[in-house]
Design an enzyme around this catalytic site. Structure first.
Site, PDB file in Angstrom:
ATOM      1  N   HIS A  17       7.431 -14.842 -46.595  1.00  0.00           N
ATOM      2  CA  HIS A  17       7.029 -14.233 -45.332  1.00  0.00           C
ATOM      3  C   HIS A  17       5.932 -13.202 -45.450  1.00  0.00           C
ATOM      4  CE1 HIS A  17       9.880 -15.772 -42.315  1.00  0.00           C
ATOM      5  NE2 HIS A  17      10.629 -16.031 -43.367  1.00  0.00           N
TER       6      HIS A  17
ATOM      7  N   LYS B 171       4.302 -15.868 -28.119  1.00  0.00           N
ATOM      8  CA  LYS B 171       5.036 -15.604 -26.862  1.00  0.00           C
ATOM      9  C   LYS B 171       4.070 -15.198 -25.764  1.00  0.00           C
ATOM     10  CE  LYS B 171       8.595 -13.597 -29.809  1.00  0.00           C
ATOM     11  NZ  LYS B 171       9.081 -12.268 -30.269  1.00  0.00           N
TER      12      LYS B 171
ATOM     13  N   LYS C 287      -0.843  -3.528 -38.734  1.00  0.00           N
ATOM     14  CA  LYS C 287      -0.925  -4.078 -37.376  1.00  0.00           C
ATOM     15  C   LYS C 287      -1.917  -3.287 -36.503  1.00  0.00           C
ATOM     16  CE  LYS C 287       3.814  -5.964 -37.400  1.00  0.00           C
ATOM     17  NZ  LYS C 287       3.730  -7.362 -36.935  1.00  0.00           N
TER      18      LYS C 287
ATOM     19  N   THR D 192       4.559 -13.906 -34.401  1.00  0.00           N
ATOM     20  CA  THR D 192       5.163 -14.798 -33.401  1.00  0.00           C
ATOM     21  C   THR D 192       5.004 -14.200 -32.005  1.00  0.00           C
ATOM     22  OG1 THR D 192       7.295 -13.774 -33.915  1.00  0.00           O
ATOM     23  CG2 THR D 192       6.850 -15.943 -34.885  1.00  0.00           C
TER      24      THR D 192
ATOM     25  N   LYS E 222       5.194  -4.630 -30.877  1.00  0.00           N
ATOM     26  CA  LYS E 222       5.575  -5.119 -32.207  1.00  0.00           C
ATOM     27  C   LYS E 222       5.963  -3.909 -33.042  1.00  0.00           C
ATOM     28  CE  LYS E 222       1.402  -6.995 -32.593  1.00  0.00           C
ATOM     29  NZ  LYS E 222       1.475  -8.298 -33.221  1.00  0.00           N
ATOM     30  N   ARG E 223       6.549  -4.135 -34.230  1.00  0.00           N
ATOM     31  CA  ARG E 223       6.823  -3.006 -35.112  1.00  0.00           C
ATOM     32  C   ARG E 223       5.547  -2.183 -35.332  1.00  0.00           C
ATOM     33  NH1 ARG E 223      12.154  -2.545 -37.478  1.00  0.00           N
ATOM     34  NH2 ARG E 223      11.154  -0.920 -38.708  1.00  0.00           N
TER      35      ARG E 223
HETATM   36  C1  LIG Z   1       8.715 -11.572 -31.400  1.00  0.00           C
HETATM   37  C2  LIG Z   1       9.262 -10.254 -31.759  1.00  0.00           C
HETATM   38  C3  LIG Z   1       8.728  -9.553 -32.840  1.00  0.00           C
HETATM   39  C4  LIG Z   1       7.569 -10.072 -33.671  1.00  0.00           C
HETATM   40  O1  LIG Z   1       6.372  -9.651 -33.071  1.00  0.00           O
HETATM   41  P1  LIG Z   1       4.972  -9.720 -33.863  1.00  0.00           P
HETATM   42  O2  LIG Z   1       3.990  -9.394 -32.770  1.00  0.00           O
HETATM   43  O3  LIG Z   1       4.823 -11.124 -34.335  1.00  0.00           O
HETATM   44  O4  LIG Z   1       5.007  -8.715 -34.933  1.00  0.00           O
HETATM   45  C5  LIG Z   1       9.259  -8.319 -33.152  1.00  0.00           C
HETATM   46  N1  LIG Z   1      10.270  -7.781 -32.424  1.00  0.00           N
HETATM   47  C6  LIG Z   1      10.803  -8.429 -31.376  1.00  0.00           C
HETATM   48  C7  LIG Z   1      11.906  -7.780 -30.605  1.00  0.00           C
HETATM   49  C8  LIG Z   1      10.324  -9.681 -31.004  1.00  0.00           C
HETATM   50  O5  LIG Z   1      10.880 -10.318 -29.974  1.00  0.00           O
END
Ligand SMILES: *Cc1c(COP(=O)(O)O)cnc(C)c1O
Length: 849
Positions: A376, A679, A573, A675, A567-568
């Site tokens: 990952h 979305k 990032k 991911t 995101k985190r």
């Molecule tokens: C999809 C998701 C992530 C991953 O987000 P990235 O933008 O790909 O880092 C992290 N936390 C939650 C709650 C998510 O639903």
């Protein structure tokens, strides 16, 4: 007091033949719901709280799940089906109720049933505490994959840890993140069933003893220092509009009653209770680090604990189905979600060798054929390694086995490449560079038959850099499987209005086959369709505007461009690059108060690891900039900056559908896949992004003309690093950038405090490990393009529709089909609901054990 009776009295529902536990007619659902309120919650309407109603509804839905779950288990047992075992230290499932309603296909009936009982389904859904048993993308991926595996009717067991406290709840106090314990089990969990009858023992510490068995063969006994019990808790995972309900089996640690407890602790009751507390600490809390590991003993204990429980459980299933252990790899395809469960390679060897008296060669062949490993990350700080001291004190027998695996492996390396000591050192399972460590990624590579990255770029970089030596040794093991997300949760549940619009045009087949959503392309320039598309986006934005007002007190304009990064919080990032853009826009308006710019709302959300100081400072910076920008009268509605606290699956669901612009701005080569990017794009947001992770494939799919690209490429980043990167030069040569940085440094956003952001400013000007300074101007220019394009309503809408239309590839169904074909070699096993629930039919006659 008059007890409100079910409103059924005297009514002829015409549904009396429906079973109260399985029927899905509105009247049956109402009756079952009230029954559960009485007999499970022990409440009647006059005393019931919203939470009681939620629980009554959850049990009503669970009954319908159990019907499918039991049928599924019966068929899998009967057929001895080949099964995927997905091992993951994290499962970020999100709330179960809404998802189960969608997958059962009873959302509308239940909504009507609740309305007729004068209840609001939305309010009840909001009562569910989500099981936050993951940090971010990795744990959420595991959850999307379980949904797709069930929807594709693949026999699956998800194995993980039942943390008593999941990822912390985030509060924002004075702009800073404050962590609060996540007590998600406080009010009970209606979705799980404990299975103490399938408990297993897990050993830790102690020593090993070699001996000769009755046949005179060399054998090893492990005499542990302590034993912990693993209790499985099962949650049914229903597929979308199929009868398949797979199992998520999470393990809780408990103290065993035996283990010489009494003799050992005679007269020492408190000592005995202490031992119980120590054992139960094992599964107490999720480590809140995303993309970095902590070399803590308890973390290694957690990893070994759940892996040992899972493998022992698989062996139990084989014995019950009377399958010989030589067929282990034929019965189970075990996937390692990152290196967290990589100790499984040594544990399966130990179980086969020591507990089942198998010889090394057959045991090793079975082991390698069993495992697949998903990598990952390329970030060095995320590559797990455990010191030999810790490893040998906790898992002495596994260390012996790892030495033997390593010795045999390095012999093969010598055979292929000759004595190239550099190469041997790089491939060894033991890192001897700077202290001695067990390298978990190396164990996973050697012990698996397939190794995959999670996006095309990431897999390519793995083969060229991090795992180059392994790629040269066994190139045939390597493959790519680009991540995906489930359209059931991320479109149907999160964005019901868009779902209805799409379905009204092309039917609902796209929910199972997301490639079909391409058929809406013909409407991309249709004014009526565009109008409806825009209306839905606006309603989703109004919804988020209400949430922001409620949670932060900031009022935002739903007609402004919603520019979202959720995101985190991580340096790679680059939330801080986004905030530099916010400051730049602010300065542009301040310098020219009549500036006619595209109004924007910048929305941020995300948790920082509690020990990650710079990430926490970035949160403080976002909130500090927000405070100045939002109250400046010169700015008005042209710019707002908001930080939404406590990002989790539940809070994220309204966010993705409300975005105009999705921020995917990581330094090229650092985000394995992402991911969140998927979305957003599925829900019609346009992406501003770098050539990183799955962004590249998203851009290829939606078309370069429908994607806002900027920034250094991975090659640029490498080349710039080599030639000597001097971030301060960008700052000195760019007046806008200099102004923004100087304001942060001078205390402009911190009430004059110059020390607050100094660590961040110094880091950016001196080292800038993630190259914000180099990417700043291209980013600002690209954002200017975004603003221009947004003003062309028809063009923007067409781009938005084409984004959704062309995201079919990014369904987790596609990803899971690839895992099934390339790695697991598993076939669907469809489940039929048996007509009878008792008797000799599919359960067999009643017996005990
Ligand atoms: C999809 C998701 C992530 C991953 O987000 P990235 O933008 O790909 O880092 C992290 N936390 C939650 C709650 C998510 O639903």
């Amino acid at each position: 007091m008059q007890i409100q009776e079910p409103q059924l009295q005297g009514q002829d529902t015409g549904m009396q033949c429906e079973d109260d536990r399985t029927g899905i007619g509105v009247e049956t659902l109402k009756r079952a719901f009230l029954d559960n309120l009485f007999y499970v919650q022990g409440k009647f309407p006059a005393l019931a709280t919203k939470h009681d109603y939620y629980m009554a509804l959850a049990y009503t839905v669970r009954d319908r799940l159990l019907q499918r779950w039991v049928n599924t288990a019966a068929i899998y047992t009967q057929e001895g089906s080949r099964t995927v075992a997905y091992l993951s230290a994290e499962f970020l499932m999100g709330p179960h109720l809404g998802n189960n309603l969608i997958n059962l296909g009873i959302y509308n009936q239940v909504q009507q049933a609740m309305t007729e009982l004068k209840l609001d389904l939305k309010e009840l859904l909001a009562k569910e505490e989500e099981p936050g048993l993951g940090n971010g993308g990795l744990g959420r991926l595991a959850a999307c994959y379980l949904d797709s595996l069930a929807s594709l009717e693949i026999p699956t067991l998800g194995y993980g840890i039942r943390y008593e406290f999941g990822i912390f709840d985030q509060l924002i106090r004075n702009g800073w993140q404050v962590e609060k314990t996540d007590k998600w089990l406080r009010y009970g969990n209606p979705w799980e069933i404990a299975r103490p009858e399938w408990a297993v023992s897990v050993k830790f510490g102690g020593r090993t003893e070699a001996h000769k068995n009755a046949q005179g063969r060399y054998r090893v006994r492990w005499i542990p220092h302590k034993v912990v019990l693993g209790i499985p808790y099962d949650t049914p995972i229903l597929g979308y509009k199929v009868n398949t309900a797979n199992t998520l089996r999470l393990w809780k640690a408990e103290a065993p009653e035996s283990f010489d407890f009494e003799a050992f602790n005679r007269g020492n009751y408190y000592g005995a209770v202490d031992q119980k507390v120590t054992s139960e600490n094992l599964t107490k809390v999720l480590y809140p680090n995303d993309e970095t590991y902590e070399g803590k003993q308890l973390r290694l204990e957690q990893q070994y604990f759940f892996v040992s429980c899972a493998l022992q459980d698989m062996l139990r299933i084989m014995l019950r189905q009377k399958l010989p252990l030589e067929q282990f790899h034929e019965k189970f395809a075990v996937q390692l979600n990152d290196t967290h469960p990589a100790i499984a390679v040594a544990e399966l060897m130990r179980l086969l060798l020591d507990e089942h008296e198998m010889d090394w060669e057959p045991a090793w062949e079975i082991t390698q054929k069993t495992f697949g490993y998903t990598n990952h990350t390329l970030l060095p700080e995320a590559l797990e390694k455990w010191s030999l001291k810790l490893f040998s004190s906790l898992l002495p027998r596994h260390l012996e086995i790892i030495y033997e695996i390593n010795w045999r492996f390095l012999e093969q390396v010598r055979h292929k490449f000759g004595t190239d000591e550099g190469r041997i050192g790089r491939l060894s399972l033991i890192d001897e560079n700077d202290g001695k460590f067990v390298r978990m990624a190396h164990l996973a590579c050697v012990g698996s038959h397939k190794i995959n990255g999670v996006a095309a770029l990431h897999s390519e970089l793995l083969q060229k850099t991090t795992l180059l030596d392994f790629y040269e040794f066994f190139p045939e093991k390597f493959t790519n499987i680009t991540n995906g997300v489930t359209p059931r949760r991320w479109i149907v549940l999160s964005n019901p209005k868009l779902t209805n619009l799409i379905t009204s045009c092309i039917g609902d087949n796209w929910i199972k086959h997301l490639e079909d959503v391409q058929r809406i392309e013909t409407y991309a320039e249709d004014p009526g369709f565009q109008q409806e598309w825009q209306q839905i986006k606006r309603e989703n934005k109004v919804n988020v505007a209400e949430i922001l007002l409620d949670r932060t007190g900031v009022k935002v304009d739903p007609d402004s461009l919603f520019d979202i990064q959720v995101k985190r919080i991580h340096q790679y990032k680059r939330q801080h690059l986004n905030i530099l853009h916010a400051i730049t826009l602010y300065n542009q308006i301040k310098q020219n108060p009549n500036l006619d710019i595209t109004p924007r709302t910048l929305i941020f959300a995300g948790k920082a690891a509690p020990g990650y100081y710079i990430a926490k400072l970035i949160i403080k910076l976002i909130n500090s900039v927000a405070e100045v920008v939002n109250k400046d009268r010169d700015i008005g509605d042209r710019l707002k900056v908001v930080f939404l606290p406590d990002y989790n699956v539940k809070n994220s669901q309204p966010i993705y559908p409300a975005a105009d612009l999705s921020e995917q701005i990581s330094t090229a080569g650092k985000e394995a896949s992402g991911t969140g990017n998927m979305k957003f794009a599925m829900n019609g947001a346009l992406t501003i992004g770098t050539l990183d992770g799955a962004n590249i494939e998203i851009r290829n799919a939606v078309g370069a003309e429908n994607f806002f690209l900027f920034g250094l490429t991975t090659e640029d980043v490498g080349a710039l690093r080599l030639t000597g990167y001097r971030p301060r030069e960008y700052y000195e040569q760019n007046p806008q950038l200099k102004q923004a940085i100087d304001q942060i440094a001078s205390g402009y956003f911190s009430h004059g405090d110059r020390s607050l952001f100094k660590p961040l400013v110094d880091l950016l000007l001196d080292k800038d490990p993630f190259m914000l300074m180099a990417d700043y101007q291209p980013y600002i220019d690209c954002q200017q393009q975004v603003s221009q394009t947004y003003r062309d309503r028809d063009r923007w809408l067409q781009m938005s529709i084409l984004n959704t239309a062309r995201m079919g590839k990014f369904s987790s169904d596609r990803a899971i089909r690839e895992y099934c074909q390339q790695i697991w070699k598993v076939q669907p096993v469809p489940v039929q609901l048996a007509a009878e629930k008792t008797g000799d039919g599919w359960f067999g006659t009643v017996t005990s054990d």
